[in-house]
Design a protein around this motif. Sequence first.
Motif, mmCIF file in Angstrom:
data_model
loop_
_atom_site.group_PDB
_atom_site.id
_atom_site.type_symbol
_atom_site.label_atom_id
_atom_site.label_comp_id
_atom_site.label_asym_id
_atom_site.label_seq_id
_atom_site.Cartn_x
_atom_site.Cartn_y
_atom_site.Cartn_z
ATOM 1 N N TRP A 7 0.534 -1.218 -0.097
ATOM 2 C CA TRP A 7 0.010 0.170 0.001
ATOM 3 C C TRP A 7 0.779 1.176 -0.080
ATOM 4 O O TRP A 7 0.290 2.315 -0.664
ATOM 5 N N LEU A 8 2.005 1.288 0.667
ATOM 6 C CA LEU A 8 3.057 2.393 0.690
ATOM 7 C C LEU A 8 3.429 2.761 -0.691
ATOM 8 O O LEU A 8 3.564 3.696 -1.228
ATOM 9 N N SER A 9 3.733 1.468 -1.565
ATOM 10 C CA SER A 9 4.320 1.646 -2.879
ATOM 11 C C SER A 9 3.210 2.140 -3.812
ATOM 12 O O SER A 9 3.671 2.917 -4.505
ATOM 13 N N CYS A 10 1.964 1.712 -3.616
ATOM 14 C CA CYS A 10 1.016 2.134 -4.350
ATOM 15 C C CYS A 10 0.675 3.789 -4.310
ATOM 16 O O CYS A 10 0.674 4.521 -5.030
ATOM 17 N N GLY A 11 0.587 4.115 -2.838
ATOM 18 C CA GLY A 11 0.508 5.494 -2.487
ATOM 19 C C GLY A 11 1.788 6.205 -2.950
ATOM 20 O O GLY A 11 1.420 7.469 -3.723
ATOM 21 N N SER A 12 2.788 5.718 -3.045
ATOM 22 C CA SER A 12 4.012 6.824 -3.505
ATOM 23 C C SER A 12 3.912 6.861 -4.800
ATOM 24 O O SER A 12 4.366 7.859 -5.492
ATOM 25 N N LEU A 13 3.504 5.852 -5.674
ATOM 26 C CA LEU A 13 3.335 5.827 -7.128
ATOM 27 C C LEU A 13 2.328 6.694 -7.559
ATOM 28 O O LEU A 13 2.370 7.326 -8.554
ATOM 29 N N CYS A 14 1.499 6.673 -6.862
ATOM 30 C CA CYS A 14 0.168 7.613 -7.063
ATOM 31 C C CYS A 14 0.636 9.113 -7.024
ATOM 32 O O CYS A 14 0.116 10.042 -7.729
ATOM 33 N N LEU A 15 1.295 9.318 -5.949
ATOM 34 C CA LEU A 15 1.588 10.749 -5.894
ATOM 35 C C LEU A 15 2.631 11.311 -6.688
ATOM 36 O O LEU A 15 2.768 12.324 -7.067
ATOM 37 N N VAL B 81 -1.142 7.702 -12.204
ATOM 38 C CA VAL B 81 -2.688 7.625 -11.698
ATOM 39 C C VAL B 81 -3.363 6.738 -12.851
ATOM 40 O O VAL B 81 -4.134 5.989 -12.336
ATOM 41 N N ALA B 82 -3.054 6.485 -13.819
ATOM 42 C CA ALA B 82 -3.472 5.697 -14.924
ATOM 43 C C ALA B 82 -3.536 4.411 -14.661
ATOM 44 O O ALA B 82 -3.491 3.429 -15.487
ATOM 45 N N GLY B 83 -3.429 3.951 -13.800
ATOM 46 C CA GLY B 83 -3.345 2.425 -13.456
ATOM 47 C C GLY B 83 -1.981 1.757 -13.093
ATOM 48 O O GLY B 83 -1.860 0.513 -12.576
ATOM 49 N N CYS B 84 -1.007 2.381 -13.386
ATOM 50 C CA CYS B 84 0.390 2.107 -13.032
ATOM 51 C C CYS B 84 0.598 1.941 -11.533
ATOM 52 O O CYS B 84 1.702 1.260 -11.024
ATOM 53 N N CYS B 85 -0.073 2.530 -10.824
ATOM 54 C CA CYS B 85 0.267 2.506 -9.149
ATOM 55 C C CYS B 85 -0.161 1.301 -8.613
ATOM 56 O O CYS B 85 -0.064 0.931 -7.469
ATOM 57 N N PHE B 86 -1.183 0.395 -9.460
ATOM 58 C CA PHE B 86 -1.611 -0.646 -8.877
ATOM 59 C C PHE B 86 -0.562 -1.851 -9.084
ATOM 60 O O PHE B 86 -0.903 -3.114 -8.671
ATOM 61 N N ILE B 87 0.851 -1.854 -9.872
ATOM 62 C CA ILE B 87 1.624 -2.474 -10.185
ATOM 63 C C ILE B 87 2.348 -3.362 -8.874
ATOM 64 O O ILE B 87 2.736 -4.537 -8.868
#
Length: 161
Positions: A116-124, A128-134
């Motif tokens: 979840w921390l990795s997902c949040g940092s990629l989102c920031l 945002v276009a789905g790459c944050c779910f990697i």
Amino acid sequence: MSVPGPYQAAAGPSSVPTAPPSYEETVAVNGYYPAPPAPMPGPATGLMTGPDGKGMNPPSYYTQPVPVPNANAIAVQTVYVQQPVSFFDHPVQMCCPSCNKMIVTQLSYNAGALTWLSCGSLCLLGCVAGCCFIPFCVDALQDVDHYCPNCKALLGTYKRL
């Protein structure tokens, strides 16, 4: 002159303290069973008297000597001590505490704090276009649960963060 109390010893030869019997003497004398009180013969009548002075019948039971265990015989008991198991991100060979069999654990990956921390940092960072779910697809970023393949019991968890 004072009278000695129950805690004081009377003066005389009986006041010398004696050492308690050794372990070997105690085991040899007492054995495993307590000995019954010995009857005392009466004065001239031939009747047996008990400790209270009253007449009593001779005992109707007989005791047999109990064999003392051999001092040279050594009993061997095998004790297995299992060291604490450290769970990481690879399978572990261990004895399952539920089914008591030697097993190699099965792994299950679950999203944990690092995921979840990795997902949040990629989102920031703008993914945002789905790459944050990697991070949810990468096993190296997820927590690992170890299960027994026989009884399916949860044995431990390795948390990445």
